[in-house]
Design an enzyme around this catalytic site. Structure first.
Site, PDB file in Angstrom:
ATOM      1  N   HIS A 107      57.233  55.808  30.406  1.00  0.00           N
ATOM      2  CA  HIS A 107      57.520  54.481  29.861  1.00  0.00           C
ATOM      3  C   HIS A 107      58.427  54.522  28.642  1.00  0.00           C
ATOM      4  CE1 HIS A 107      56.612  50.232  28.815  1.00  0.00           C
ATOM      5  NE2 HIS A 107      56.356  50.157  30.106  1.00  0.00           N
ATOM      6  N   ASP A 173      49.794  46.912  23.149  1.00  0.00           N
ATOM      7  CA  ASP A 173      49.913  45.652  23.879  1.00  0.00           C
ATOM      8  C   ASP A 173      49.942  45.878  25.389  1.00  0.00           C
ATOM      9  OD1 ASP A 173      49.870  43.745  21.845  1.00  0.00           O
ATOM     10  OD2 ASP A 173      51.980  44.039  21.380  1.00  0.00           O
ATOM     11  N   GLU A 289      49.476  38.434  15.869  1.00  0.00           N
ATOM     12  CA  GLU A 289      50.866  38.797  16.133  1.00  0.00           C
ATOM     13  C   GLU A 289      51.730  37.556  15.973  1.00  0.00           C
ATOM     14  OE1 GLU A 289      50.730  42.687  19.131  1.00  0.00           O
ATOM     15  OE2 GLU A 289      51.646  40.826  19.837  1.00  0.00           O
TER      16      GLU A 289
END
Length: 525
Positions: A107, A173, A289
């Site tokens: 990733h 996240d 956030e």
């Protein structure tokens, strides 16, 4: 084949014995090189773990970013931890060692888990080796914890611990990342202001060093390796197990969005919210956030009621940028009657735009796994498996206003290149341990994530914009630090680490003296 022939009997007429022996040895070496797919001969006990299958090699030649492509010489599929140790020791034994890149979910955005000409280690294969023991929850302890293989992913940790009414304290996240990957970087989200990053929430690690040694380490045992590996960008060892502390898991969340049209007000309210513990001193936000809404197409308004979406679009059109504060409070059956009052207590005095507060309830897993929902929405549209020139920064809190003017308004909004998703949220620097290899500003800071996805023909526009952002930070003396940094020269790495550079060098010399591990970072290779 060698492409030439030699009559050995004719050599007897023209060569002396020593010359003849040397010539025969050269022929043997050349023949082996011609027949072997590698420039070295793997040990027999791990020889069958190497693959040069073109499809397999192609799969590891790129990553989630789809920006860089690097061809490795082989993919190594371990069936045990000792296989990894043997691989590293074998490379170290060679006169010209090959580099080794552990790869979890791939990733990364800029080739960090790749190697050019070296060997990629397919860490996901360890899941089969563990035969279901990759996640072991110790819930009968006074201080519960979970032992997790470095190849496991966080969504599985969430589900395995939740069964026991437990959960880790710190998260990312996106949960389809491996434990080893996030602990090698930092592991951050809107919980960091309370509990710090994931690297501040680890009891113990098993690590295979760049020498091939399997070492168990913690803050009290082999602590030099423990702190080196955490946030170490894979430079000092491969994490094969992590012991993660657990706490009681909620079952539900109250999820609130509050909209602002002024960044100064937005940032002051964020900084207030991450330090506020309620008017009675025992009520604190569980997650904070911030998200930018830009006056651009493709706004994601799925959180909001359809009836309110037109007026939100109108608001964004009017102000060009709307700043969204995202607040979450956890609850369960025992506390559901008081969660609304707790939310009201937390937002009391906040200066968001009146009538632009929205909330909904969600299960704990639904909230934690929210980015997966976005992924599954974008994939069928062809908007996920595309280049991701992401830029993540830690911006000192004292300079966040300058960053808003110079970057959000002065670069991103002005250039009007579709940004898709931009996060900006405050965190507490004291929750980070400076003994780790991770780098942060020396004060409380904001985490800024610019997360575009784009077609290949627009990729250069985004890369150029990223460079403009970094150049602005340098010219303005912002003092920002990159998270998952992509530096192109060692000089840039020296500048990035600053006074910690000597420590990083010493750790590399101690744990990976031949500079085998994670060459894709470009720090030492």
């Amino acid at each position: 084949m060698l492409g030439f022939q030699i009559n050995p009997f004719s050599l007897l007429k023209i060569a002396r014995p020593k010359v003849l022996i040397l010539l025969w040895l050269n022929i043997i070496v050349l023949t082996h090189a011609a027949l072997s797919p590698y420039p070295w001969s793997p040990p027999k006990d791990i020889a069958n773990k190497f693959s040069r299958d073109p499809a397999t090699l192609s799969q590891v030649s790129s990553d989630f970013g789809l920006i860089f492509h690097r061809n490795s010489s082989a993919v190594f599929t371990p069936t045990s931890i000792s296989d990894i140790s043997k691989l590293i020791k074998f490379s170290n034994s060679l006169s010209c060692p090959f580099t080794i890149a552990p790869r979890g979910q791939g990733h990364a955005s800029y080739g960090q888990a790749m190697t050019r000409g070296g060997v990629v280690v397919n860490m996901t294969a360890l899941n089969d080796y563990r035969n279901g023991s990759g996640i072991v929850v110790h819930h009968d302890k006074q201080t519960p914890y979970v032992d997790v293989g470095g190849e496991q992913i966080w969504i599985d940790v969430l589900r395995a611990t939740f069964v026991h009414g437990l959960t880790p304290f710190a998260w990312t996240d996106y949960l389809y990342l491996s434990i080893g990957a996030t602990l090698s970087n930092g592991g951050i989200n809107g919980r960091a202001f309370r509990f710090g990053p994931q690297i501040s929430n680890v009891h113990e690690l098993d690590v295979v060093t760049g020498k091939g040694d399997l070492v168990t380490c913690s803050a009290n045992k082999n602590s030099d390796l423990f702190y080196a590996v955490l946030g170490g960008l894979g430079q000092f060892g491969i994490i094969t197990r992590a012991r993660i502390p657990l706490g009681p898991a909620p079952t539900r969340v109250k999820w609130v969005h509050m909209l602002y049209n002024d960044f100064s007000t937005f940032s002051k309210d964020q900084e207030h919210l991450i330090t506020f513990k309620g008017r009675n001193g025992n009520n604190q936000a569980d997650f904070v956030e911030g998200v930018l809404m830009l006056n651009q197409p493709s706004q994601d308004l799925s959180f909001y009621p359809e009836s309110d979406q037109p007026r939100i679009i109108s608001l964004v059109t009017q102000y060009d940028i709307i700043y969204v504060m995202e607040l979450v409070k956890y609850y369960d059956d025992n506390t559901q009657d008081q969660v609304d009052q707790e939310i009201e207590d937390l937002i009391h005095g906040l200066k968001f735009i009146p009538t632009f507060k929205f909330d909904k309830n969600a299960s704990y897993e639904e909230f934690q796994n929210r980015i997966r929902t976005i992924e599954l929405t974008l994939k069928p549209l062809g908007l996920w498996d595309v280049p991701h020139p992401w830029l993540d920064l830690y911006v000192p809190g004292s300079r966040i206003m300058d960053f808003d003017e110079g970057v959000f308004k002065g670069i991103i909004l002005k250039q009007n290149i579709t940004a898709r998703r931009i996060l900006v949220y405050a965190t507490n620097q004291k929750k980070w341990d400076d003994k780790t290899s991770a780098m942060t500003p020396d004060e409380d800071f904001y985490i800024v994530s610019i997360l575009p996805s784009t077609r290949f023909d627009n990729l250069e526009l985004y890369l150029a914009q990223n460079q403009q952002v970094l150049q602005f930070c340098e010219d303005a003396g912002i003092g920002a630090k990159q998270y998952t940094p992509h530096n192109k020269t060692q000089e840039e790495w020296v500048e990035y680490y600053g006074p910690k550079w000597k420590t990083i060098q010493q750790r590399k010399l101690q744990f990976d003296p031949n500079k085998l591990l994670a060459p894709g970072q470009g720090i030492f290779n």
